[in-house]
Enzyme design. Structure first.
Site, mmCIF file in Angstrom:
data_model
loop_
_atom_site.group_PDB
_atom_site.id
_atom_site.type_symbol
_atom_site.label_atom_id
_atom_site.label_comp_id
_atom_site.label_asym_id
_atom_site.label_seq_id
_atom_site.Cartn_x
_atom_site.Cartn_y
_atom_site.Cartn_z
ATOM 1 N N ASP A 22 -6.344 1.633 -2.047
ATOM 2 C CA ASP A 22 -6.998 1.363 -0.767
ATOM 3 C C ASP A 22 -7.832 0.084 -0.807
ATOM 4 O O ASP A 22 -7.817 -0.704 0.147
ATOM 5 C CB ASP A 22 -7.862 2.554 -0.353
ATOM 6 C CG ASP A 22 -7.039 3.767 0.044
ATOM 7 O OD1 ASP A 22 -5.796 3.664 0.109
ATOM 8 O OD2 ASP A 22 -7.641 4.828 0.300
ATOM 9 N N HIS A 37 0.841 -1.207 0.000
ATOM 10 C CA HIS A 37 0.000 0.000 0.000
ATOM 11 C C HIS A 37 0.874 1.254 0.000
ATOM 12 O O HIS A 37 0.589 2.216 -0.726
ATOM 13 C CB HIS A 37 -0.935 -0.031 1.212
ATOM 14 C CG HIS A 37 -1.914 1.084 1.252
ATOM 15 N ND1 HIS A 37 -1.792 2.138 2.130
ATOM 16 C CD2 HIS A 37 -3.038 1.320 0.530
ATOM 17 C CE1 HIS A 37 -2.806 2.967 1.940
ATOM 18 N NE2 HIS A 37 -3.581 2.496 0.977
#
Length: 145
Positions: free
Chosen positions: A119, A75
């Site tokens: 996300d 991420h």
């Protein structure tokens, strides 16, 4: 009821009425937290991932402690890639839905799509691996250097 109690109650009511006209600040972190909850079917709040292992939270580095931490590492990399495109991932808000199969993005701009995808992929990644409480507020930060 005492007059002092009435004054306090009145003050709370007036504050709530005044605040109802102020829209909440749409922060990406809040959206990410909701995506996490959606992906794990509301079993774990998003803030449980805010300080997990070496990469979940701000300033990740070192060796990830487990698969969840590797999700955070990926991420972080995705956000770095978003910045290279000229996006501001921590401040970019987007439109998403929580469907029966988890979260999905429904947004317009290039940056919104890119950040939302970062996300959603991370939230789905978290949901696919076990959460280990011993890595929440991980104390062995030597491994994270």
């Amino acid at each position: 009821m005492h007059p002092a109690h009435l004054l306090v109650l009145l003050g709370v009511c007036v504050s709530l009425l005044g605040a109802s006209d102020i829209p909440p600040l749409p922060l990406n972190l809040v959206q990410f937290s909701y995506l996490i909850r959606c992906a794990n079917k509301y079993k774990r709040p998003g803030w449980h991932y805010a300080n997990y292992g070496c990469y979940c939270g701000s300033g990740g580095r070192g060796t990830p402690v487990d698969d969840v931490d590797r999700c955070c590492q990926a991420h972080d990399k995705c956000y770095e890639d978003a910045e290279k495109l000229g996006c501001y991932p921590k401040w970019t808000t987007y439109y998403y839905y929580c469907g029966a199969n988890g979260p999905y993005c429904k947004t317009r701009t290039k940056c919104q799509r890119f950040v939302c995808n970062c996300d959603v992929v991370a939230a789905d990644c978290f949901a696919s691996y076990p959460y280990n409480r011993r890595y929440w507020f991980y104390s062995n930060k030597k491994r994270c250097r």
